[in-house]
Design an enzyme around this catalytic site. Structure first.
Site, PDB file in Angstrom:
ATOM      1  N   PHE A  23       0.855  -1.185   0.000  1.00 20.04           N
ATOM      2  CA  PHE A  23       0.000   0.000   0.000  1.00 20.04           C
ATOM      3  C   PHE A  23       0.891   1.236   0.000  1.00 20.04           C
ATOM      4  O   PHE A  23       1.863   1.306   0.746  1.00 20.04           O
ATOM      5  CB  PHE A  23      -0.914  -0.012   1.235  1.00 20.04           C
ATOM      6  CG  PHE A  23      -2.046   0.964   1.140  1.00 20.04           C
ATOM      7  CD1 PHE A  23      -3.164   0.669   0.373  1.00 20.04           C
ATOM      8  CD2 PHE A  23      -1.983   2.179   1.788  1.00 20.04           C
ATOM      9  CE1 PHE A  23      -4.215   1.569   0.276  1.00 20.04           C
ATOM     10  CE2 PHE A  23      -3.023   3.087   1.696  1.00 20.04           C
ATOM     11  CZ  PHE A  23      -4.143   2.784   0.939  1.00 20.04           C
ATOM     12  N   GLU A  59      -0.362  -5.166   8.289  1.00 13.56           N
ATOM     13  CA  GLU A  59       0.037  -6.571   8.194  1.00 13.56           C
ATOM     14  C   GLU A  59       1.520  -6.809   8.469  1.00 13.56           C
ATOM     15  O   GLU A  59       1.960  -7.951   8.587  1.00 13.56           O
ATOM     16  CB  GLU A  59      -0.314  -7.132   6.812  1.00 13.56           C
ATOM     17  CG  GLU A  59      -1.797  -7.283   6.555  1.00 13.56           C
ATOM     18  CD  GLU A  59      -2.535  -5.993   6.227  1.00 13.56           C
ATOM     19  OE1 GLU A  59      -3.766  -5.960   6.417  1.00 13.56           O
ATOM     20  OE2 GLU A  59      -1.881  -5.003   5.793  1.00 13.56           O
ATOM     21  N   ALA A  81       4.227   3.127   4.581  1.00 12.38           N
ATOM     22  CA  ALA A  81       3.882   4.546   4.514  1.00 12.38           C
ATOM     23  C   ALA A  81       2.397   4.688   4.826  1.00 12.38           C
ATOM     24  O   ALA A  81       1.553   4.157   4.111  1.00 12.38           O
ATOM     25  CB  ALA A  81       4.195   5.119   3.139  1.00 12.38           C
ATOM     26  N   ILE A  83      -0.356   7.543   5.286  1.00 11.50           N
ATOM     27  CA  ILE A  83      -0.603   8.958   5.011  1.00 11.50           C
ATOM     28  C   ILE A  83      -2.008   9.297   5.502  1.00 11.50           C
ATOM     29  O   ILE A  83      -2.969   8.610   5.145  1.00 11.50           O
ATOM     30  CB  ILE A  83      -0.446   9.256   3.509  1.00 11.50           C
ATOM     31  CG1 ILE A  83       0.953   8.837   3.037  1.00 11.50           C
ATOM     32  CG2 ILE A  83      -0.707  10.738   3.222  1.00 11.50           C
ATOM     33  CD1 ILE A  83       1.130   8.823   1.525  1.00 11.50           C
ATOM     34  N   HIS A  89      -8.929   6.069  10.250  1.00  8.30           N
ATOM     35  CA  HIS A  89      -8.214   4.857   9.842  1.00  8.30           C
ATOM     36  C   HIS A  89      -6.704   5.022  10.005  1.00  8.30           C
ATOM     37  O   HIS A  89      -6.009   4.105  10.441  1.00  8.30           O
ATOM     38  CB  HIS A  89      -8.569   4.517   8.387  1.00  8.30           C
ATOM     39  CG  HIS A  89      -7.959   3.249   7.884  1.00  8.30           C
ATOM     40  ND1 HIS A  89      -8.385   2.014   8.303  1.00  8.30           N
ATOM     41  CD2 HIS A  89      -6.955   3.035   7.016  1.00  8.30           C
ATOM     42  CE1 HIS A  89      -7.669   1.078   7.703  1.00  8.30           C
ATOM     43  NE2 HIS A  89      -6.797   1.671   6.914  1.00  8.30           N
TER      44      HIS A  89
END
Length: 164
Positions: A23, A59, A81, A83, A89
């Site tokens: 991600f 994860e 990362a 952001i 979240h």
């Protein structure tokens, strides 16, 4: 004063695992490149670096625990990362990945380095992945090398004290 212990930055003969989040991979790929480059600059052989891709930063701890338990690696470098977006979240992912990565290192005794960047903006993430403020992946790699060597010194120091 007693004995002073300090890890050096020579990585020869050490094996490293790098766990990387897919991600935000336009950022994490840069962190990975920085980490690998730094390891090689400090005498780690390319074949002594294994890379494990996971879906996201959340994860990373589960994969790191499994990898640490294998007993194959001297240290693990965790790269991701997170952001900030418009929902909470960000807070959950950032907090849980940090706690999980810390838990892996403490529970296994394998230096497990937190190289997950948490930023407010995409621009900040780009800066921390090699633009303005250096590469946090490279910094994590240096920390891993130093901690491995410090752990080696602590092990030798403890054995020396026990013999006396």
């Amino acid at each position: 004063m007693g004995i002073e212990f300090q890890g050096n930055l020579i990585g020869s003969g050490k094996i490293f695992g790098i766990i990387v989040s897919r991600f935000n991979n336009f950022i994490t790929k840069r962190l990975l490149e920085g980490a690998i480059d730094e390891l090689i600059r400090h005498s780690v052989k390319k074949e002594d670096v294994d890379v494990f891709w996971v879906p996201g930063s959340y994860e990373i701890p589960a994969a790191a625990l499994k990898i640490a338990q294998s007993g194959k690696y001297h240290a693990l470098i965790c790269l991701g990362a997170v952001i900030r977006g418009e929902t909470p979240h960000f807070d959950f992912v950032a907090n849980e990945s940090a706690k999980g990565i810390t838990h892996v290192g403490l529970s296994t005794g394998v230096p497990t380095i937190y190289g997950v960047i948490t930023t407010e903006t995409l621009e900040q993430a780009i800066d921390r992945a090699g633009a303005k403020t250096g590469n946090k992946g490279a910094e994590a790699a240096l920390s891993a090398i130093e901690m491995v060597n410090l752990f080696d010194q602590i092990q030798v120091g403890v054995k020396t004290v026990k013999k006396q």
